[in-house]
Write a protein that holds these residues in place. Structure first.
Motif, mmCIF file in Angstrom:
data_model
loop_
_atom_site.group_PDB
_atom_site.id
_atom_site.type_symbol
_atom_site.label_atom_id
_atom_site.label_comp_id
_atom_site.label_asym_id
_atom_site.label_seq_id
_atom_site.Cartn_x
_atom_site.Cartn_y
_atom_site.Cartn_z
ATOM 1 N N LYS A 2 0.875 -1.180 0.083
ATOM 2 C CA LYS A 2 -0.019 0.123 -0.091
ATOM 3 C C LYS A 2 0.922 1.303 0.179
ATOM 4 O O LYS A 2 0.536 2.203 0.850
ATOM 5 C CB LYS A 2 -0.903 -0.087 1.209
ATOM 6 C CG LYS A 2 -1.640 -1.337 1.424
ATOM 7 C CD LYS A 2 -2.737 -1.498 0.356
ATOM 8 C CE LYS A 2 -3.981 -2.378 0.944
ATOM 9 N NZ LYS A 2 -3.435 -4.025 1.147
ATOM 10 N N ALA A 12 -1.613 2.917 -3.005
ATOM 11 C CA ALA A 12 -2.697 3.808 -2.607
ATOM 12 C C ALA A 12 -2.773 4.741 -3.725
ATOM 13 O O ALA A 12 -1.741 5.494 -3.978
ATOM 14 C CB ALA A 12 -2.837 4.016 -1.393
ATOM 15 N N PRO A 13 -4.166 5.218 -4.187
ATOM 16 C CA PRO A 13 -4.088 6.117 -5.273
ATOM 17 C C PRO A 13 -4.277 7.727 -4.804
ATOM 18 O O PRO A 13 -4.262 8.460 -5.670
ATOM 19 C CB PRO A 13 -5.419 5.715 -6.019
ATOM 20 C CG PRO A 13 -6.343 5.254 -4.865
ATOM 21 C CD PRO A 13 -5.394 4.603 -3.783
ATOM 22 N N LEU A 49 -5.137 0.404 -5.387
ATOM 23 C CA LEU A 49 -6.518 0.298 -4.631
ATOM 24 C C LEU A 49 -7.548 1.100 -5.241
ATOM 25 O O LEU A 49 -7.568 2.269 -5.656
ATOM 26 C CB LEU A 49 -6.328 0.863 -3.273
ATOM 27 C CG LEU A 49 -5.183 0.427 -2.109
ATOM 28 C CD1 LEU A 49 -5.346 1.208 -1.032
ATOM 29 C CD2 LEU A 49 -5.294 -0.893 -2.146
ATOM 30 N N LYS A 53 3.706 6.755 4.695
ATOM 31 C CA LYS A 53 2.282 6.802 3.947
ATOM 32 C C LYS A 53 1.660 5.449 3.930
ATOM 33 O O LYS A 53 1.196 4.797 2.961
ATOM 34 C CB LYS A 53 2.698 7.299 2.464
ATOM 35 C CG LYS A 53 3.584 8.436 2.288
ATOM 36 C CD LYS A 53 2.798 9.706 2.364
ATOM 37 C CE LYS A 53 3.505 10.901 1.876
ATOM 38 N NZ LYS A 53 4.809 11.296 2.413
ATOM 39 N N ARG A 54 1.601 4.805 5.000
ATOM 40 C CA ARG A 54 1.253 3.675 5.182
ATOM 41 C C ARG A 54 -0.424 3.713 5.532
ATOM 42 O O ARG A 54 -0.973 4.871 5.515
ATOM 43 C CB ARG A 54 1.492 2.797 6.600
ATOM 44 C CG ARG A 54 3.115 2.359 6.604
ATOM 45 C CD ARG A 54 3.485 1.838 5.322
ATOM 46 N NE ARG A 54 4.708 1.169 5.588
ATOM 47 C CZ ARG A 54 5.982 1.491 5.089
ATOM 48 N NH1 ARG A 54 5.959 2.745 4.307
ATOM 49 N NH2 ARG A 54 7.256 0.863 5.321
ATOM 50 N N GLY A 55 -1.372 2.640 5.650
ATOM 51 C CA GLY A 55 -2.470 2.496 5.777
ATOM 52 C C GLY A 55 -3.291 1.275 5.131
ATOM 53 O O GLY A 55 -3.233 1.054 4.029
ATOM 54 N N ASP A 56 -3.954 0.473 6.060
ATOM 55 C CA ASP A 56 -4.434 -0.981 5.400
ATOM 56 C C ASP A 56 -5.791 -1.237 6.452
ATOM 57 O O ASP A 56 -5.921 -0.701 7.482
ATOM 58 C CB ASP A 56 -3.358 -2.095 5.542
ATOM 59 C CG ASP A 56 -3.507 -2.901 4.459
ATOM 60 O OD1 ASP A 56 -4.737 -3.548 4.267
ATOM 61 O OD2 ASP A 56 -2.553 -3.438 3.736
ATOM 62 N N TYR A 73 1.494 -2.271 11.345
ATOM 63 C CA TYR A 73 2.402 -1.293 11.070
ATOM 64 C C TYR A 73 2.689 -0.386 12.049
ATOM 65 O O TYR A 73 3.698 0.058 12.424
ATOM 66 C CB TYR A 73 1.692 -0.397 9.848
ATOM 67 C CG TYR A 73 2.004 -0.936 8.431
ATOM 68 C CD1 TYR A 73 3.150 -1.116 7.894
ATOM 69 C CD2 TYR A 73 0.756 -1.265 7.485
ATOM 70 C CE1 TYR A 73 3.333 -1.629 6.734
ATOM 71 C CE2 TYR A 73 0.907 -1.741 6.380
ATOM 72 C CZ TYR A 73 2.292 -1.885 5.813
ATOM 73 O OH TYR A 73 2.426 -2.475 4.671
ATOM 74 N N ALA A 84 -2.050 7.334 4.801
ATOM 75 C CA ALA A 84 -2.845 7.542 3.805
ATOM 76 C C ALA A 84 -4.292 7.272 4.125
ATOM 77 O O ALA A 84 -4.612 6.196 4.559
ATOM 78 C CB ALA A 84 -2.367 6.830 2.144
ATOM 79 N N TYR A 126 -7.157 6.898 2.236
ATOM 80 C CA TYR A 126 -8.150 6.236 1.386
ATOM 81 C C TYR A 126 -8.785 5.082 1.928
ATOM 82 O O TYR A 126 -10.146 4.866 1.509
ATOM 83 C CB TYR A 126 -7.461 5.626 0.073
ATOM 84 C CG TYR A 126 -8.168 5.219 -1.148
ATOM 85 C CD1 TYR A 126 -8.709 6.372 -1.907
ATOM 86 C CD2 TYR A 126 -8.473 4.075 -1.373
ATOM 87 C CE1 TYR A 126 -9.476 6.101 -2.958
ATOM 88 C CE2 TYR A 126 -9.008 3.537 -2.478
ATOM 89 C CZ TYR A 126 -9.673 4.665 -3.395
ATOM 90 O OH TYR A 126 -10.492 4.235 -4.390
ATOM 91 N N MET A 127 -8.278 4.426 2.689
ATOM 92 C CA MET A 127 -9.046 2.994 3.219
ATOM 93 C C MET A 127 -9.964 3.211 4.482
ATOM 94 O O MET A 127 -10.574 2.308 5.083
ATOM 95 C CB MET A 127 -8.216 1.880 3.594
ATOM 96 C CG MET A 127 -7.493 1.375 2.324
ATOM 97 S SD MET A 127 -6.264 -0.086 2.490
ATOM 98 C CE MET A 127 -7.655 -1.257 2.818
ATOM 99 N N PHE A 183 -7.401 13.366 -7.473
ATOM 100 C CA PHE A 183 -8.484 12.799 -6.566
ATOM 101 C C PHE A 183 -8.792 13.610 -5.296
ATOM 102 O O PHE A 183 -9.812 13.849 -4.898
ATOM 103 C CB PHE A 183 -8.243 11.367 -6.263
ATOM 104 C CG PHE A 183 -7.940 10.429 -7.352
ATOM 105 C CD1 PHE A 183 -8.749 10.482 -8.577
ATOM 106 C CD2 PHE A 183 -6.533 9.956 -7.394
ATOM 107 C CE1 PHE A 183 -8.457 9.883 -9.388
ATOM 108 C CE2 PHE A 183 -6.226 9.041 -8.293
ATOM 109 C CZ PHE A 183 -7.018 8.757 -9.571
#
Lengths: 275, 275
Positions: A96, A123-124, A145, B96-99, B107, B123, B125-126, B156
């Protein structure tokens, strides 16, 4: 690896399974803790027991990073082991990542040059220049993602502008950045009703589908909505396979769990006329 | 570290500088390549030369990961070196992690437990369950991407639903997940006109601002639009400081470059009546 080569492997094995190597020092059998590198010892056994039934392995980077330098060492050994012994298997760094261009370049170097992964999840949120550096390597892939399998997916991925949801915009925009041979998408199995809509936008791309098993998604529904003429799916299972047993027979049980899924997948491929 | 402690350090040093340790084996002075651990040897000299002028260090994980196991080792040594010698300095894992939740937990363990970072960039996004696991550690911070400094930010982050842009939604929603003592936001200096609008949504949170210097942002504009009553800013500079010289005097020149920014920052803090 090209999408055609990946499809050939899928046909050969009658499987579109990806085995997630979320290898947790607190969940592996206790006797492995006496080995010099328990994470690698576990992975090696799991890989040897499951390689016939799977076309991809997906180490989850967080589990290795949580162990620091020794975990990173276990990860490198795992990638090398797969590459050397089972060279036709597609290897995914589930990381990610994604950052400004010069930093994404460094991540690409880490996964494609220093290590020999085939692909990395990205990740976008930071847009085009955070994604493209991963696509400059020949035969290497970005897995972007799109719609994730977790509850938090609802927080931002459905934000809608002009009747287009964010995850749809991510797909429509990013598909111009790459090709069917270097770009696939993460679409959670828990959102299998959305797979059909996503197939309308990208009929030919591969999708990496997590969330079958422990997270509750159905393989049959995923196949009905997601299979295309080159299969176009990699369906991941992690915990359901690698922790099928916590005893001495952990590898054997993992092999049986992988075979069970492979057999179901083979049937779905036959029904679809792909094998 | 609490936000008040961070503010005390800012006042004591007359600085809200963060030095980015984007340490690239191809950019450090050649003679360091003869040492056993060139990345760490470089960082140690840079840290010793700049610590008086900075309140934070931000190793950029990609640069260490690109070197594999040895890079991860250099990273751990760098964090330990800062923590032991300059314990009041805030350390940011720019990762810039994230899951999904159980992976973000891992993490968090990597950065807050195995290593002793104070914070990690994440990040959004999730969504919620990918962010919150990082906030379960006392005195540790999430630094969430809101509006980034790169060109791709436009792809985005400005998607608009009901007159609310995605980066604004990220801020409004996520500020409910944490407090001013465990959550800050990344806002690029190249978007300094947006800082004022963001300050209306989060008047009291700290912002981490990259993009001053090499990326073209102006420190003065950032301060005008972003300073609050507890300073509320960490402004990062990486290349402009650590690569001020590629010769034997690299550390001395880095110290001078950091001091120059610190002096400008001190003046801005005085003008604002904060020191």
């Amino acid at each position: 690896m090209t999408s055609q080569e990946l499809f050939e492997n899928i046909k050969k094995k009658g499987s579109f399974l990806c085995v997630g190597l979320d290898t947790d020092i607190n969940k592996i059998p206790r006797f492995l803790l006496e080995t010099t590198d328990p994470l690698f010892a576990f992975n090696k056994e799991i890989i040897d027991a499951t390689h016939k039934y799977t076309v991809a392995y997906k180490p989850n980077l967080a589990f290795y990073e949580s162990m620091g330098v020794s975990g990173w060492n276990s990860l490198e050994k795992t990638v090398n082991y797969i590459r050397y012994n089972y060279p036709d298997i597609f290897i995914i760094a589930d990381a990610k990542r994604g950052d400004i261009g010069n930093t994404s370049n460094m991540y690409a170097k880490a996964f494609f040059d220093t290590m020999d992964f085939d692909s990395v999840t990205v990740a976008p949120y930071m847009g085009e220049d955070s994604v493209k550096p991963f696509m400059t390597y020949v035969d290497k892939w970005v897995i972007l993602l799109a719609l994730t399998s977790n509850k938090g997916a609802a927080d931002f991925q459905y934000v809608t502008e002009n009747n287009e949801k964010l995850f749809e915009k991510v797909i429509r925009k990013s598909k111009q950045w790459g090709t069917e041979d270097n770009l696939m998408y993460v679409v959670g199995a828990t959102k299998s009703e959305k797979l059909k809509e996503i197939r309308d936008i990208i009929p030919d791309h591969f999708l990496l589908v997590p969330g079958v098993g422990a997270q509750g998604g159905s393989l049959k529904e995923v196949a009905q909505n997601g299979l295309n003429k080159k299969c176009g799916l990699l369906v991941n299972s992690s915990r359901g396979i690698i922790y099928a047993s916590a005893e001495n027979d952990f590898a054997e049980k993992a092999g049986l769990a992988a075979r069970e899924i492979q057999q179901e997948m083979n049937k779905l491929l036959v029904d679809k006329g792909l094998v």
